[in-house]
Design a protein around this motif. Structure first.
Motif, PDB file in Angstrom:
ATOM      1  N   TYR A  48       1.761  -0.555   2.358  1.00  0.00           N
ATOM      2  CA  TYR A  48       1.102   0.526   3.096  1.00  0.00           C
ATOM      3  C   TYR A  48       0.670   0.006   4.474  1.00  0.00           C
ATOM      4  CZ  TYR A  48      -2.123   4.474   3.854  1.00  0.00           C
ATOM      5  OH  TYR A  48      -2.768   5.581   4.346  1.00  0.00           O
ATOM      6  N   PRO A  49       1.090   0.638   5.582  1.00  0.00           N
ATOM      7  CA  PRO A  49       0.866   0.055   6.909  1.00  0.00           C
ATOM      8  C   PRO A  49      -0.412   0.481   7.628  1.00  0.00           C
ATOM      9  CG  PRO A  49       2.339   1.924   7.104  1.00  0.00           C
ATOM     10  CD  PRO A  49       1.995   1.806   5.639  1.00  0.00           C
ATOM     11  N   HIS A  50      -1.100   1.499   7.135  1.00  0.00           N
ATOM     12  CA  HIS A  50      -2.186   2.112   7.892  1.00  0.00           C
ATOM     13  C   HIS A  50      -3.553   1.516   7.554  1.00  0.00           C
ATOM     14  CE1 HIS A  50       0.807   5.082   8.996  1.00  0.00           C
ATOM     15  NE2 HIS A  50       1.021   5.348   7.719  1.00  0.00           N
ATOM     16  N   GLU A  51      -4.487   1.626   8.513  1.00  0.00           N
ATOM     17  CA  GLU A  51      -5.862   1.206   8.253  1.00  0.00           C
ATOM     18  C   GLU A  51      -6.540   2.158   7.278  1.00  0.00           C
ATOM     19  OE1 GLU A  51     -10.250   1.516  10.277  1.00  0.00           O
ATOM     20  OE2 GLU A  51      -8.540   1.370  11.634  1.00  0.00           O
ATOM     21  N   LYS A  52      -6.389   3.442   7.522  1.00  0.00           N
ATOM     22  CA  LYS A  52      -7.161   4.429   6.781  1.00  0.00           C
ATOM     23  C   LYS A  52      -6.359   5.039   5.637  1.00  0.00           C
ATOM     24  CE  LYS A  52     -10.428   5.496  10.450  1.00  0.00           C
ATOM     25  NZ  LYS A  52     -11.094   6.544  11.253  1.00  0.00           N
ATOM     26  N   LEU A  53      -6.650   4.547   4.446  1.00  0.00           N
ATOM     27  CA  LEU A  53      -6.186   5.175   3.218  1.00  0.00           C
ATOM     28  C   LEU A  53      -7.210   6.263   2.941  1.00  0.00           C
ATOM     29  CD1 LEU A  53      -4.130   4.800   0.799  1.00  0.00           C
ATOM     30  CD2 LEU A  53      -5.978   3.559  -0.319  1.00  0.00           C
ATOM     31  N   GLU A  54      -6.902   7.505   3.273  1.00  0.00           N
ATOM     32  CA  GLU A  54      -7.945   8.541   3.295  1.00  0.00           C
ATOM     33  C   GLU A  54      -7.815   9.567   2.189  1.00  0.00           C
ATOM     34  OE1 GLU A  54     -10.582   9.485   5.505  1.00  0.00           O
ATOM     35  OE2 GLU A  54     -10.591   7.648   6.642  1.00  0.00           O
ATOM     36  N   GLY A  55      -6.957  10.571   2.367  1.00  0.00           N
ATOM     37  CA  GLY A  55      -6.870  11.627   1.365  1.00  0.00           C
ATOM     38  C   GLY A  55      -6.218  11.148   0.083  1.00  0.00           C
ATOM     39  N   LEU A  56      -6.729  11.623  -1.068  1.00  0.00           N
ATOM     40  CA  LEU A  56      -6.247  11.197  -2.372  1.00  0.00           C
ATOM     41  C   LEU A  56      -6.149  12.405  -3.293  1.00  0.00           C
ATOM     42  CD1 LEU A  56      -5.771   9.103  -4.726  1.00  0.00           C
ATOM     43  CD2 LEU A  56      -8.271   8.966  -4.892  1.00  0.00           C
ATOM     44  N   ALA A  57      -4.992  12.562  -3.955  1.00  0.00           N
ATOM     45  CA  ALA A  57      -4.815  13.669  -4.895  1.00  0.00           C
ATOM     46  C   ALA A  57      -3.935  13.226  -6.053  1.00  0.00           C
ATOM     47  CB  ALA A  57      -4.190  14.878  -4.198  1.00  0.00           C
ATOM     48  N   VAL A  58      -4.178  13.810  -7.219  1.00  0.00           N
ATOM     49  CA  VAL A  58      -3.330  13.581  -8.388  1.00  0.00           C
ATOM     50  C   VAL A  58      -2.293  14.695  -8.456  1.00  0.00           C
ATOM     51  CG1 VAL A  58      -3.274  13.436 -10.901  1.00  0.00           C
ATOM     52  CG2 VAL A  58      -5.170  12.410  -9.640  1.00  0.00           C
ATOM     53  N   VAL A  59      -1.024  14.296  -8.484  1.00  0.00           N
ATOM     54  CA  VAL A  59       0.068  15.277  -8.552  1.00  0.00           C
ATOM     55  C   VAL A  59       0.402  15.601 -10.003  1.00  0.00           C
ATOM     56  CG1 VAL A  59       2.426  15.811  -7.843  1.00  0.00           C
ATOM     57  CG2 VAL A  59       0.983  14.370  -6.378  1.00  0.00           C
ATOM     58  N   ASP A  60       0.571  14.554 -10.824  1.00  0.00           N
ATOM     59  CA  ASP A  60       0.796  14.716 -12.254  1.00  0.00           C
ATOM     60  C   ASP A  60       0.276  13.467 -12.954  1.00  0.00           C
ATOM     61  OD1 ASP A  60       2.882  12.694 -12.228  1.00  0.00           O
ATOM     62  OD2 ASP A  60       4.260  14.222 -11.486  1.00  0.00           O
ATOM     63  N   LYS A  61       0.548  13.317 -14.227  1.00  0.00           N
ATOM     64  CA  LYS A  61      -0.040  12.241 -15.011  1.00  0.00           C
ATOM     65  C   LYS A  61       0.438  10.847 -14.612  1.00  0.00           C
ATOM     66  CE  LYS A  61      -1.013  15.046 -19.093  1.00  0.00           C
ATOM     67  NZ  LYS A  61      -0.783  15.233 -20.549  1.00  0.00           N
ATOM     68  N   HIS A  62       1.488  10.785 -13.793  1.00  0.00           N
ATOM     69  CA  HIS A  62       2.000   9.485 -13.377  1.00  0.00           C
ATOM     70  C   HIS A  62       2.160   9.364 -11.860  1.00  0.00           C
ATOM     71  CE1 HIS A  62       2.882   7.838 -17.384  1.00  0.00           C
ATOM     72  NE2 HIS A  62       3.195   9.076 -17.718  1.00  0.00           N
TER      73      HIS A  62
END
Length: 495
Positions: free
Chosen positions: A441-455
């Protein structure tokens, strides 16, 4: 092939046990055993495994660094400081990367961006999400680092996006606004702005040149997180300024803003037009500027909202907060509109990493898996090869101590790990789900987070609208950092 996989799994687990036993054996060196460093190489899959520490020989047995060898064999290795345990899991992998390739123009050379939160709604296609941008393009001008707003008329907004085929497409832009008949003090319209609220406790806003002070906006928002309540079809957003959480209709109309006790009177006196409820603990007004509520999520049944402070607060002072690892996460009963819990989440220890300051280890977002279990996005300020903490943890609050209304809530930031244990405070349990930095992962800000499915997990970065400071002539610099979404597949089921 299956025999090799079983053999590999046995080898990694054996190494874990061997390393723990090795630590005990090494400790017994004073009784006559001797640890001797070796220089032989370790190879896996035709490549030499690089280790931070050399293998050692103790009493005729060879002991090797577990983390390096485990990762070389396709395992994610986690050391849990609180439980003093090691976990090995299958290494997650990047399933896809999608990029916002043609963001719209704001003013001058500034483009849309700054995505800070992410949510996937139940029933929506797997490639459709809602996200939001924060307070708009802003920078730090001159030696005094004056806070500038080059696009002072920027309206905080929610985006409905589609992420597929390597691209991010904006399906709908929803700008935040006041109810009918209300007028924002700064914009002179119903639309809100991203400007600070109060002179007494917020940064001083300047125009893009850094030479003209702007007026404060008591309804201004610095949005960082987005959640969805399926019971009434509304969004809930987190804001850094007060800090606050807001209930917003699908069309962007703000229904209410929930602030720390004591803040309502100040905002109303300053001319706020938003419906304000001061039900949050008063201590949250002591957030460090620009470090208010960051993550927000709602349990799948719509009963509870969780909101996380970005970094430890200035309790009793800023110096204590910046040195602390103790982060607060609030729990609200949405039906009663009442805060029912406050919990301790312990951030990673900066001393265990290179070139990481404790004040820069923060929570960026939350995503609920159940009533008591959340995914937590924890990160540092580094990027690229320098990044060390870009992690998604599973945090379990079912056995955590509820600190709401207790004496511990008044001095949480200054407590050490030993003192926390001594006082019987149980923090949220942490389990590493994915070390995103290990996936390139190249970015400083790992910001938004969401679960798409169980995996599958989705994350987006905040590119700060491409703002890259000012040059020697006082002109705003803009870089080409893109807005991207990473889809990450994990081996174990998310639950």
């Amino acid at each position: 092939m299956k025999r090799w996989l079983k053999k590999r799994k046995w080898l990694v687990l054996s190494l874990a046990a061997m390393t723990i036993i090795g630590a005990q054996t090494a400790a017994a060196a004073e009784g006559g055993m001797e640890a001797v460093g070796t220089k032989f190489g370790i190879w896996s899959g035709g490549k030499e495994v690089k280790t931070d520490k050399a293998p050692v020989l103790i009493d005729g047995s060879t002991y090797v660094p577990l983390r390096a060898l485990g990762e070389a064999l396709g395992k994610q290795v986690e050391w849990n400081e609180w439980t003093q345990s090691i976990r090995l899991k299958e290494m997650p992998k990047v399933a896809a990367v999608h990029e916002w390739k043609n963001p719209g123009t704001l003013v001058g050379s500034l483009k849309e961006g700054g995505l800070s939160g992410l949510v996937h709604l139940p029933g929506d296609p797997a490639d459709v999400f809602y996200t939001l941008a924060d307070r708009g393009p802003n920078g730090e001008f001159g030696k005094d680092k004056l806070r500038t707003f080059p696009n002072e008329a920027y309206v905080p907004r929610i985006y409905k996006i589609k992420a597929a085929g390597g691209t991010i497409e904006v399906l709908e832009t929803i700008k935040l606004h006041l109810p009918a008949g209300k007028t924002d003090k700064f914009s002179k319209t119903a639309e809100l702005t991203g400007l600070p609220n109060l002179e007494a406790s917020d940064e001083v806003p300047y125009d893009g040149s850094g030479t003209k002070k702007l007026a404060y906006d008591p309804d201004g928002l610095d949005l960082e997180g987005i959640a969805y309540n399926p019971t009434d079809d509304t969004f809930w957003l987190s804001d850094e300024y007060r800090p606050s959480v807001l209930q917003v209709k699908r069309d962007g109309m703000v229904v209410g803003r929930y602030v720390p006790q004591g803040a309502k009177e100040q905002l109303v006196a300053a001319g706020a037009q938003t419906e304000i409820y001061d039900i949050l603990p008063a201590v949250y007004a002591k957030r460090i500027p620009n470090r208010g509520f960051e993550g927000v999520t709602i349990s799948p049944d719509g009963k509870y909202l969780y909101a996380s402070i970005q970094s430890p607060m200035a309790v009793p002072d800023k110096k204590t907060g910046e040195a602390s690892r103790n982060l607060r996460i609030l729990k609200m009963d949405l039906a009663a509109k009442k805060v029912v819990g406050e919990y301790l989440y312990i951030a990673e220890n900066a001393d265990s990493f290179t070139n990481v300051k404790q004040k820069d280890v923060v929570i960026s977002d939350l995503s609920a898996l159940s009533t008591d279990v959340l995914l937590v996005d924890e990160r540092d300020k580094n990027s690229g090869k320098e990044a060390q903490i870009k992690r998604i943890y599973r945090a379990d609050f079912s056995a955590a101590t509820n600190l709401l209304g207790t004496e511990h809530s008044d001095n949480l930031e200054k407590l050490t790990l030993a003192q926390i244990k001594e006082k019987g405070i149980v923090p949220a349990g942490k389990e590493l789900i994915v070390d995103v930095a290990k996936l390139g992962y190249p970015h400083e800000k790992l910001e938004g987070l969401a679960v798409v499915d169980k995996h599958t997990i989705a994350v987006v970065n905040d590119n700060d609208f491409g703002v890259d400071g000012y040059d020697d002539q006082g002109q705003l610099k803009v870089n080409g950092n893109p807005t991207q979404m990473y889809l990450i597949q994990v081996g174990e089921e998310l639950k």
